[in-house]
Design a protein around this motif. Structure first.
Motif, mmCIF file in Angstrom:
data_model
loop_
_atom_site.group_PDB
_atom_site.id
_atom_site.type_symbol
_atom_site.label_atom_id
_atom_site.label_comp_id
_atom_site.label_asym_id
_atom_site.label_seq_id
_atom_site.Cartn_x
_atom_site.Cartn_y
_atom_site.Cartn_z
ATOM 1 N N PRO A 9 0.802 -1.227 0.000
ATOM 2 C CA PRO A 9 0.000 0.000 0.000
ATOM 3 C C PRO A 9 0.836 1.279 0.000
ATOM 4 O O PRO A 9 0.522 2.229 -0.739
ATOM 5 C CB PRO A 9 -0.834 -0.123 1.283
ATOM 6 N N ILE A 10 1.883 1.321 0.803
ATOM 7 C CA ILE A 10 2.709 2.535 0.857
ATOM 8 C C ILE A 10 3.443 2.742 -0.463
ATOM 9 O O ILE A 10 3.555 3.878 -0.966
ATOM 10 C CB ILE A 10 3.694 2.449 2.033
ATOM 11 N N SER A 11 3.936 1.651 -1.061
ATOM 12 C CA SER A 11 4.597 1.777 -2.363
ATOM 13 C C SER A 11 3.625 2.287 -3.415
ATOM 14 O O SER A 11 3.986 3.109 -4.274
ATOM 15 C CB SER A 11 5.174 0.422 -2.782
ATOM 16 N N ILE A 43 -6.361 14.458 -7.250
ATOM 17 C CA ILE A 43 -5.632 13.213 -7.498
ATOM 18 C C ILE A 43 -4.610 12.956 -6.399
ATOM 19 O O ILE A 43 -4.373 11.804 -6.003
ATOM 20 C CB ILE A 43 -4.965 13.261 -8.885
ATOM 21 N N ARG A 44 -4.018 13.995 -5.875
ATOM 22 C CA ARG A 44 -3.113 13.809 -4.735
ATOM 23 C C ARG A 44 -3.848 13.233 -3.527
ATOM 24 O O ARG A 44 -3.348 12.321 -2.847
ATOM 25 C CB ARG A 44 -2.473 15.143 -4.367
ATOM 26 N N GLY A 45 -5.029 13.765 -3.275
ATOM 27 C CA GLY A 45 -5.813 13.231 -2.164
ATOM 28 C C GLY A 45 -6.217 11.780 -2.384
ATOM 29 O O GLY A 45 -6.179 10.963 -1.455
ATOM 30 N N ILE A 46 -6.580 11.449 -3.633
ATOM 31 C CA ILE A 46 -6.946 10.064 -3.933
ATOM 32 C C ILE A 46 -5.745 9.141 -3.769
ATOM 33 O O ILE A 46 -5.874 8.004 -3.274
ATOM 34 C CB ILE A 46 -7.522 9.968 -5.355
ATOM 35 N N SER A 47 -4.564 9.615 -4.151
ATOM 36 C CA SER A 47 -3.361 8.793 -4.008
ATOM 37 C C SER A 47 -3.070 8.475 -2.550
ATOM 38 O O SER A 47 -2.681 7.346 -2.213
ATOM 39 C CB SER A 47 -2.167 9.518 -4.635
ATOM 40 N N VAL A 48 -3.283 9.453 -1.687
ATOM 41 C CA VAL A 48 -3.080 9.208 -0.257
ATOM 42 C C VAL A 48 -4.174 8.300 0.294
ATOM 43 O O VAL A 48 -3.924 7.416 1.125
ATOM 44 C CB VAL A 48 -3.034 10.551 0.503
ATOM 45 N N LEU A 49 -5.399 8.482 -0.170
ATOM 46 C CA LEU A 49 -6.515 7.667 0.312
ATOM 47 C C LEU A 49 -6.383 6.215 -0.124
ATOM 48 O O LEU A 49 -6.896 5.313 0.557
ATOM 49 C CB LEU A 49 -7.828 8.254 -0.201
ATOM 50 N N MET A 50 -5.716 5.957 -1.222
ATOM 51 C CA MET A 50 -5.557 4.580 -1.699
ATOM 52 C C MET A 50 -4.671 3.745 -0.791
ATOM 53 O O MET A 50 -4.732 2.506 -0.847
ATOM 54 C CB MET A 50 -4.981 4.584 -3.114
ATOM 55 N N VAL A 51 -3.860 4.380 0.030
ATOM 56 C CA VAL A 51 -2.960 3.617 0.913
ATOM 57 C C VAL A 51 -3.749 2.787 1.929
ATOM 58 O O VAL A 51 -3.565 1.562 2.011
ATOM 59 C CB VAL A 51 -1.955 4.563 1.595
ATOM 60 N N THR A 56 -6.485 -2.973 3.153
ATOM 61 C CA THR A 56 -7.629 -3.765 3.606
ATOM 62 C C THR A 56 -8.133 -4.754 2.558
ATOM 63 O O THR A 56 -8.990 -5.571 2.870
ATOM 64 C CB THR A 56 -8.791 -2.835 3.992
ATOM 65 N N VAL A 57 -7.626 -4.691 1.351
ATOM 66 C CA VAL A 57 -8.064 -5.594 0.284
ATOM 67 C C VAL A 57 -7.064 -6.745 0.183
ATOM 68 O O VAL A 57 -5.957 -6.674 0.725
ATOM 69 C CB VAL A 57 -8.175 -4.842 -1.058
ATOM 70 N N PRO A 58 -7.433 -7.832 -0.521
ATOM 71 C CA PRO A 58 -6.469 -8.927 -0.723
ATOM 72 C C PRO A 58 -5.195 -8.451 -1.409
ATOM 73 O O PRO A 58 -5.191 -7.495 -2.182
ATOM 74 C CB PRO A 58 -7.247 -9.924 -1.589
ATOM 75 N N TRP A 97 -2.680 -3.224 -8.422
ATOM 76 C CA TRP A 97 -2.675 -1.759 -8.396
ATOM 77 C C TRP A 97 -1.251 -1.215 -8.466
ATOM 78 O O TRP A 97 -0.983 -0.254 -9.195
ATOM 79 C CB TRP A 97 -3.373 -1.259 -7.139
ATOM 80 N N LEU A 98 -0.354 -1.819 -7.704
ATOM 81 C CA LEU A 98 1.033 -1.343 -7.707
ATOM 82 C C LEU A 98 1.677 -1.582 -9.070
ATOM 83 O O LEU A 98 2.381 -0.695 -9.594
ATOM 84 C CB LEU A 98 1.825 -2.055 -6.610
ATOM 85 N N THR A 99 1.449 -2.758 -9.666
ATOM 86 C CA THR A 99 2.026 -3.043 -10.981
ATOM 87 C C THR A 99 1.485 -2.087 -12.037
ATOM 88 O O THR A 99 2.235 -1.570 -12.876
ATOM 89 C CB THR A 99 1.718 -4.490 -11.375
ATOM 90 N N SER A 100 0.174 -1.822 -12.001
ATOM 91 C CA SER A 100 -0.429 -0.909 -12.968
ATOM 92 C C SER A 100 0.127 0.501 -12.817
ATOM 93 O O SER A 100 0.402 1.181 -13.822
ATOM 94 C CB SER A 100 -1.946 -0.909 -12.788
ATOM 95 N N SER A 101 0.311 0.951 -11.583
ATOM 96 C CA SER A 101 0.865 2.292 -11.365
ATOM 97 C C SER A 101 2.314 2.371 -11.824
ATOM 98 O O SER A 101 2.740 3.385 -12.400
ATOM 99 C CB SER A 101 0.750 2.668 -9.887
ATOM 100 N N CYS A 102 3.102 1.328 -11.586
ATOM 101 C CA CYS A 102 4.495 1.332 -12.031
ATOM 102 C C CYS A 102 4.584 1.358 -13.551
ATOM 103 O O CYS A 102 5.415 2.078 -14.128
ATOM 104 C CB CYS A 102 5.223 0.108 -11.470
#
Length: 390
Positions: free
Chosen positions: A285-287, A317-325, A330-332, A339-344
């Motif tokens: 999540p933090i990554s 979008i900055r707020g959403i990025s922080v909220l995604m952590v 809490t998800v599998p 999500w991390l692979t898609s963002s990278c």
């Protein structure tokens, strides 16, 4: 009286004999008819009992059962059938059995359950399982490779097309500014001649400027709405894959997803060996949050001055990025890994599309804000913004 002269016994007359035969035939027909009516009544009673017990609950719920049964019986048997206490008792019991059936339907699923069970999600789920079964790779490798393949074959061409439209729109800005200057002069002259107020003159200026800009967009085939095509494709794809991975991780869709759960429990690596559980270390999540924030900051470091709307969107979008952590925590882990692979991959695409050689290869028009050394300028801008020298 002599024998020869004694009269013979009289036989019935012919008309009396025919009347007698007709009467006997009528009696036989009546008995036969009564027997058939009795058999018909018994058959209809049996049909009544079977029909009343097999009436669908939907007909009962719509209030048609109580009208359907009497009408059927009245047309076939007659009202005298219902006068029998046995028949009335049977009909009452059959209707009671119909009404005692589960007439109340189960609770309707919510919008999320309906969406998770939709056809696009099931197709995406089948795609993920088919790729994993065909390659035989662990689930974490399969998720990563599938994400990179979809981003390279679907979103990368759309991202190139988006940059093409943005470049053409940006190159139109000097011409739009020159036409706006001339239009403002013409409107001011016309306002003095006709006697328009400032409000009316501003209205005519905006109306004509909008028309001129639309004509320029049509001329160069670069309407800004085309630049949003990437979002309309990438966002639904992201949602479908996320929900499909959740269904596979929790077996929430159907029994067919149960075998995949066993593979996902052992399909992780390093600190997340079980992809059906959240990442307790919060590394994923933090990554994810850091990568998303980096993408936003790279967009904000453009040389072009951002409009007010673009600045507001950047803050959102900055707020959403922080909220995604916390959401990713809490998800599998399968969803957080996707999500991390898609963002990278998205970050790599943004950096790749800044390369002058790639832009030339893709025939993206050159813009005034382009730089010959984009990566060095980007690193200098990030260091100057977040690590300023005292």
């Amino acid at each position: 009286m002599r024998w020869g002269t004694s009269p013979l016994p009289l036989l019935p007359e012919v008309p009396s004999l025919s009347r007698f035969l007709k009467m006997m035939c009528c009696q036989a027909l009546k008995l036969k008819t009564l027997s058939r009516v009795g058999m018909l009544k018994r058959c209809l009673l049996e049909r009544t009992q079977r029909l009343s017990c097999s009436v669908a609950p939907g007909i009962i719920q719509q209030g048609r059962c109580n009208r359907l049964l009497p009408s059927l019986f009245a047309m076939t048997v007659g009202n005298e059938v219902f006068q029998s206490p046995t028949v009335c008792h049977r009909r009452t019991m059959s209707l009671a059995s119909c009404l005692s059936a589960p007439a109340v339907s189960t609770a309707h699923p919510g919008w999320y359950e309906s969406f998770a069970d939709s056809v696009p999600v099931h197709l995406t789920q089948d795609l993920l399982t088919s790729v994993q079964q065909a390659t035989g790779l662990p689930w974490w490798v399969s998720i990563t490779c599938t994400t990179m393949t979809l981003r390279a074959t679907v979103t990368l061409p759309l991202a190139i097309y988006q940059m093409y439209i943005i470049a053409k729109v940006e190159n139109l800005q000097p011409e739009i500014a020159e036409l706006a200057k001339r239009l403002r002069h013409e409107v001011s002259v016309c306002a003095k001649q006709v006697g328009w107020s400032e409000k009316v003159a501003r209205f005519h200026f905006r109306k004509n400027l909008k028309r001129i800009v639309s004509e320029l967009y049509v001329r160069d085939n670069c309407h800004p709405f085309k630049a949003s095509l990437l979002i309309w494709v990438q966002l639904p794809l992201w949602i479908f894959i996320s929900i499909a991975l959740r269904n596979l991780s929790l077996a929430a869709s159907d029994a067919a997803a149960a075998p995949a759960v066993q593979d996902l429990t052992m399909g992780g690596v390093l600190w997340f060996p079980d992809l059906t559980l959240p990442d307790s270390t919060w590394i994923l999540p933090i990554s994810l949050g850091l990568v998303n924030l980096l993408i936003v900051e790279i967009f904000a470091l453009r040389r072009v001055e951002l409009s007010k709307f673009q600045k507001y969107v950047t803050y959102v979008i900055r707020g959403i990025s922080v909220l995604m952590v916390p959401i990713a925590a809490t998800v599998p882990s399968s969803m957080a890994l996707y999500w991390l692979t898609s963002s990278c991959v998205g970050l790599g695409q943004n950096l790749l599309l800044r390369s002058p050689s790639l832009r030339t290869l893709c025939r993206i028009p050159k813009m005034k804000s382009d730089s010959e050394t984009p990566f060095r300028d980007l690193s200098v801008g990030l260091i100057a913004k977040y690590f300023p020298r005292k």
